[in-house]
Design an enzyme around this catalytic site. Sequence first.
Site, PDB file in Angstrom:
ATOM      1  CG  ASP A   1      -2.237   0.737   0.976  1.00 26.14           C
ATOM      2  OD1 ASP A   1      -2.199   1.874   0.457  1.00 26.14           O
ATOM      3  OD2 ASP A   1      -3.310   0.174   1.284  1.00 26.14           O
TER       4      ASP A   1
ATOM      5  CG  ASP B   1       2.097   4.639  -6.933  1.00 31.33           C
ATOM      6  OD1 ASP B   1       1.133   4.001  -7.421  1.00 31.33           O
ATOM      7  OD2 ASP B   1       2.245   5.857  -7.096  1.00 31.33           O
ATOM      8  CB  VAL B   2      -0.686  -0.543  -7.351  1.00 34.15           C
ATOM      9  CG1 VAL B   2      -0.813  -1.152  -5.965  1.00 34.15           C
ATOM     10  CG2 VAL B   2      -1.743   0.540  -7.585  1.00 34.15           C
TER      11      VAL B   2
ATOM     12  CE1 TYR C   1     -13.766   2.709  -8.390  1.00 33.25           C
ATOM     13  CE2 TYR C   1     -15.955   1.923  -8.983  1.00 33.25           C
ATOM     14  CZ  TYR C   1     -14.826   1.831  -8.202  1.00 33.25           C
ATOM     15  OH  TYR C   1     -14.739   0.849  -7.235  1.00 33.25           O
TER      16      TYR C   1
END
Length: 237
Positions: A40, A54-55, A146
């Site tokens: 995370d 950071d993904v 989204y």
Amino acid sequence: MSAGTTEQPGVAVVTGAASGIGAAVAAELRERGWRVAGLDLTASGAVDLALEVDVRDGAAMAEAVDRAGRELGDVTAAVSVAGHYAMAPLAEITTEQWQRMLRVHLGGFTNLARAVLPGLLARRSGSVVAIASELAIGGGDEDAHYAAAKGAVLGAVRSLAAEAAPRGVRVNAVAPGPTDTPLLAPDSPWRDRDYLDTLPLRRLGSPQEVALCVAWLLEEGTFCVGEVLNPNAGAVI
């Protein structure tokens, strides 16, 4: 793998593990005996290995998964939860907002998959689960970016499922309806009583309920490939 079998707890990498659904998934898996690496932006203490990542950064994700393997053992499962939510009319969504939504949700999932799949495929076993959304299926007012990002995740899940299943690795998704997490502001329309009364169950879901779906796919749903579980209080049937 065959119908009626179960997968034993191993090492799971969970993104977004510091709060909300990610924290609930990490907690549920640990309770079941899994060793959990939580990834995370903010490190979570409720896991066996907490890493700040950071993904959107593919290289950092690969390094984090490699470290999880070194410190906890071979990674046998991965759950992509990290994300963010925002509402806006289509005309007001900036290019930057579109790109961020796609990079966090679609990019985050694919970066995790790229990092874990080589090991899973080499061992011919394991499971990957992505958290999508009912909005990817039914859409929503002022939710275009989204819903589009989560819809892209579902497309990637189904394609990767077809690619990986013949080599022993299952890829599936969970698409929750509105869930009682910090992502939903106190004044969110999804919390409005008028909206909740349109749902057959008349309430929001809980992070723990979503976590149970994830755990089932990892451990019990060994005949599930490219499937989407929909814990959404009946919003999309």
